[in-house]
Design a protein around this motif. Structure first.
Motif, PDB file in Angstrom:
ATOM      1  N   LYS A 167       0.845  -1.197   0.000  1.00  0.00           N
ATOM      2  CA  LYS A 167       0.000   0.000   0.000  1.00  0.00           C
ATOM      3  C   LYS A 167       0.878   1.244   0.000  1.00  0.00           C
ATOM      4  CE  LYS A 167      -3.068   2.419   3.240  1.00  0.00           C
ATOM      5  NZ  LYS A 167      -3.789   2.288   4.522  1.00  0.00           N
ATOM      6  N   ASN A 168       1.960   1.215   0.761  1.00  0.00           N
ATOM      7  CA  ASN A 168       2.855   2.353   0.844  1.00  0.00           C
ATOM      8  C   ASN A 168       3.494   2.673  -0.513  1.00  0.00           C
ATOM      9  OD1 ASN A 168       3.641   4.285   2.766  1.00  0.00           O
ATOM     10  ND2 ASN A 168       5.699   3.422   2.820  1.00  0.00           N
ATOM     11  N   ASP A 169       3.842   1.653  -1.293  1.00  0.00           N
ATOM     12  CA  ASP A 169       4.399   1.874  -2.632  1.00  0.00           C
ATOM     13  C   ASP A 169       3.410   2.654  -3.493  1.00  0.00           C
ATOM     14  OD1 ASP A 169       6.810   0.432  -2.123  1.00  0.00           O
ATOM     15  OD2 ASP A 169       5.753  -1.458  -2.538  1.00  0.00           O
ATOM     16  N   VAL A 170       2.145   2.302  -3.398  1.00  0.00           N
ATOM     17  CA  VAL A 170       1.108   2.997  -4.170  1.00  0.00           C
ATOM     18  C   VAL A 170       0.947   4.427  -3.655  1.00  0.00           C
ATOM     19  CG1 VAL A 170      -1.335   3.013  -4.829  1.00  0.00           C
ATOM     20  CG2 VAL A 170      -0.087   0.837  -4.707  1.00  0.00           C
ATOM     21  N   LEU A 171       0.967   4.607  -2.346  1.00  0.00           N
ATOM     22  CA  LEU A 171       0.823   5.955  -1.785  1.00  0.00           C
ATOM     23  C   LEU A 171       2.008   6.852  -2.153  1.00  0.00           C
ATOM     24  CD1 LEU A 171      -0.720   5.149   1.702  1.00  0.00           C
ATOM     25  CD2 LEU A 171      -1.865   6.022  -0.346  1.00  0.00           C
ATOM     26  N   PHE A 172       3.201   6.299  -2.224  1.00  0.00           N
ATOM     27  CA  PHE A 172       4.348   7.091  -2.683  1.00  0.00           C
ATOM     28  C   PHE A 172       4.146   7.540  -4.125  1.00  0.00           C
ATOM     29  CE2 PHE A 172       7.207   5.275   0.740  1.00  0.00           C
ATOM     30  CZ  PHE A 172       7.372   6.481   1.386  1.00  0.00           C
ATOM     31  N   ALA A 173       3.576   6.661  -4.956  1.00  0.00           N
ATOM     32  CA  ALA A 173       3.282   7.038  -6.344  1.00  0.00           C
ATOM     33  C   ALA A 173       2.268   8.187  -6.371  1.00  0.00           C
ATOM     34  CB  ALA A 173       2.771   5.830  -7.130  1.00  0.00           C
ATOM     35  N   VAL A 174       1.283   8.136  -5.490  1.00  0.00           N
ATOM     36  CA  VAL A 174       0.288   9.215  -5.405  1.00  0.00           C
ATOM     37  C   VAL A 174       0.977  10.534  -5.047  1.00  0.00           C
ATOM     38  CG1 VAL A 174      -1.707  10.092  -4.117  1.00  0.00           C
ATOM     39  CG2 VAL A 174      -1.673   7.711  -4.901  1.00  0.00           C
ATOM     40  N   THR A 175       1.882  10.497  -4.081  1.00  0.00           N
ATOM     41  CA  THR A 175       2.572  11.737  -3.701  1.00  0.00           C
ATOM     42  C   THR A 175       3.473  12.245  -4.816  1.00  0.00           C
ATOM     43  OG1 THR A 175       4.434  10.637  -2.603  1.00  0.00           O
ATOM     44  CG2 THR A 175       2.507  11.178  -1.239  1.00  0.00           C
ATOM     45  N   ASP A 176       3.815  11.370  -5.756  1.00  0.00           N
ATOM     46  CA  ASP A 176       4.605  11.781  -6.927  1.00  0.00           C
ATOM     47  C   ASP A 176       3.716  12.261  -8.073  1.00  0.00           C
ATOM     48  OD1 ASP A 176       7.071  11.349  -5.779  1.00  0.00           O
ATOM     49  OD2 ASP A 176       7.276   9.314  -6.577  1.00  0.00           O
ATOM     50  N   GLY A 177       2.391  12.307  -7.843  1.00  0.00           N
ATOM     51  CA  GLY A 177       1.477  12.836  -8.845  1.00  0.00           C
ATOM     52  C   GLY A 177       0.736  11.801  -9.664  1.00  0.00           C
ATOM     53  N   CYS A 178       0.821  10.542  -9.296  1.00  0.00           N
ATOM     54  CA  CYS A 178       0.088   9.486 -10.000  1.00  0.00           C
ATOM     55  C   CYS A 178      -1.301   9.365  -9.380  1.00  0.00           C
ATOM     56  CB  CYS A 178       0.840   8.165  -9.899  1.00  0.00           C
ATOM     57  SG  CYS A 178       2.493   8.202 -10.584  1.00  0.00           S
ATOM     58  N   PHE A 179      -2.297   9.946 -10.042  1.00  0.00           N
ATOM     59  CA  PHE A 179      -3.639  10.004  -9.474  1.00  0.00           C
ATOM     60  C   PHE A 179      -4.634   9.040 -10.117  1.00  0.00           C
ATOM     61  CE2 PHE A 179      -2.615  14.694  -8.540  1.00  0.00           C
ATOM     62  CZ  PHE A 179      -1.986  14.356  -7.361  1.00  0.00           C
ATOM     63  N   ASP A 180      -4.198   8.265 -11.102  1.00  0.00           N
ATOM     64  CA  ASP A 180      -5.091   7.286 -11.717  1.00  0.00           C
ATOM     65  C   ASP A 180      -4.332   5.983 -11.941  1.00  0.00           C
ATOM     66  OD1 ASP A 180      -3.713   7.372 -14.294  1.00  0.00           O
ATOM     67  OD2 ASP A 180      -4.733   9.271 -14.625  1.00  0.00           O
ATOM     68  N   LEU A 181      -5.074   4.937 -12.256  1.00  0.00           N
ATOM     69  CA  LEU A 181      -4.506   3.598 -12.387  1.00  0.00           C
ATOM     70  C   LEU A 181      -3.399   3.550 -13.442  1.00  0.00           C
ATOM     71  CD1 LEU A 181      -4.653   0.682 -11.390  1.00  0.00           C
ATOM     72  CD2 LEU A 181      -6.437   0.279 -13.088  1.00  0.00           C
ATOM     73  N   ASP A 182      -3.625   4.169 -14.582  1.00  0.00           N
ATOM     74  CA  ASP A 182      -2.614   4.132 -15.645  1.00  0.00           C
ATOM     75  C   ASP A 182      -1.301   4.761 -15.208  1.00  0.00           C
ATOM     76  OD1 ASP A 182      -4.276   2.812 -17.441  1.00  0.00           O
ATOM     77  OD2 ASP A 182      -5.007   4.670 -18.343  1.00  0.00           O
ATOM     78  N   SER A 183      -1.375   5.905 -14.544  1.00  0.00           N
ATOM     79  CA  SER A 183      -0.134   6.568 -14.125  1.00  0.00           C
ATOM     80  C   SER A 183       0.569   5.789 -13.013  1.00  0.00           C
ATOM     81  CB  SER A 183      -0.385   8.016 -13.722  1.00  0.00           C
ATOM     82  OG  SER A 183      -1.284   8.100 -12.653  1.00  0.00           O
ATOM     83  N   VAL A 184      -0.182   5.178 -12.105  1.00  0.00           N
ATOM     84  CA  VAL A 184       0.440   4.359 -11.062  1.00  0.00           C
ATOM     85  C   VAL A 184       1.141   3.164 -11.702  1.00  0.00           C
ATOM     86  CG1 VAL A 184       0.037   2.877  -9.051  1.00  0.00           C
ATOM     87  CG2 VAL A 184      -1.128   5.072  -9.226  1.00  0.00           C
ATOM     88  N   MET A 185       0.516   2.568 -12.709  1.00  0.00           N
ATOM     89  CA  MET A 185       1.107   1.409 -13.375  1.00  0.00           C
ATOM     90  C   MET A 185       2.404   1.763 -14.100  1.00  0.00           C
ATOM     91  SD  MET A 185      -2.300  -0.580 -14.676  1.00  0.00           S
ATOM     92  CE  MET A 185      -1.364  -1.791 -15.584  1.00  0.00           C
ATOM     93  N   LYS A 186       2.584   3.016 -14.456  1.00  0.00           N
ATOM     94  CA  LYS A 186       3.835   3.442 -15.079  1.00  0.00           C
ATOM     95  C   LYS A 186       4.937   3.612 -14.040  1.00  0.00           C
ATOM     96  CE  LYS A 186       1.565   5.733 -18.909  1.00  0.00           C
ATOM     97  NZ  LYS A 186       1.177   7.014 -19.500  1.00  0.00           N
ATOM     98  N   CYS A 187       4.553   3.847 -12.792  1.00  0.00           N
ATOM     99  CA  CYS A 187       5.523   4.088 -11.713  1.00  0.00           C
ATOM    100  C   CYS A 187       5.826   2.848 -10.882  1.00  0.00           C
ATOM    101  CB  CYS A 187       5.002   5.171 -10.772  1.00  0.00           C
ATOM    102  SG  CYS A 187       4.842   6.777 -11.541  1.00  0.00           S
TER     103      CYS A 187
END
Length: 117
Positions: free
Chosen positions: A25-45
């Motif tokens: 969960k923390n890995d996903v939350l770090f992606a959010v803090t990096d500006g990944c606000f949707d599934l596609d952008s999180v999947m790139k990170c």
């Protein structure tokens, strides 16, 4: 609110989202803090499997469904925090370091953030 969103709101930071790729969960939350606000952008990170990890995930769901639930739970809150920061940017110094606790008044990261009650 969905049961899965509730699950991840109450889950600890180290709760696995994808057991195959060892993503928390923390890995996903770090992606959010990096500006990944949707599934596609999180999947790139963050690397996930094809969703076949469900049987071994604590939620019992596939990683893509888990990521979406985390996004549904936390992105609106994070965006509100960003808006509040922008609205009060002249009043507060906010630390931009992800590892820094921010306004604790004892920052050692050199950000200069100070406790402002």
């Amino acid at each position: 609110m969905s049961e899965l969103v509730d699950f991840f709101r109450g889950a600890s930071a180290d709760t696995l989202v994808c057991s195959r790729c060892n993503v928390s969960k923390n890995d996903v939350l770090f992606a959010v803090t990096d500006g990944c606000f949707d599934l596609d952008s999180v999947m790139k990170c963050v690397h996930f499997c094809d969703g076949s990890c469900a049987v071994n995930n604590p939620s019992g769901r596939g990683c893509l469904e888990n990521v979406q639930a985390i996004l549904d739970a936390y992105v609106p809150v994070f965006k509100m925090m960003l808006e509040a920061k922008a609205d009060h940017s002249e009043e507060y110094e906010v630390c931009s370091s992800v590892s820094c606790p921010g306004s604790c008044g004892s920052c050692s990261c050199g950000c200069g953030a100070k406790d402002r009650d």
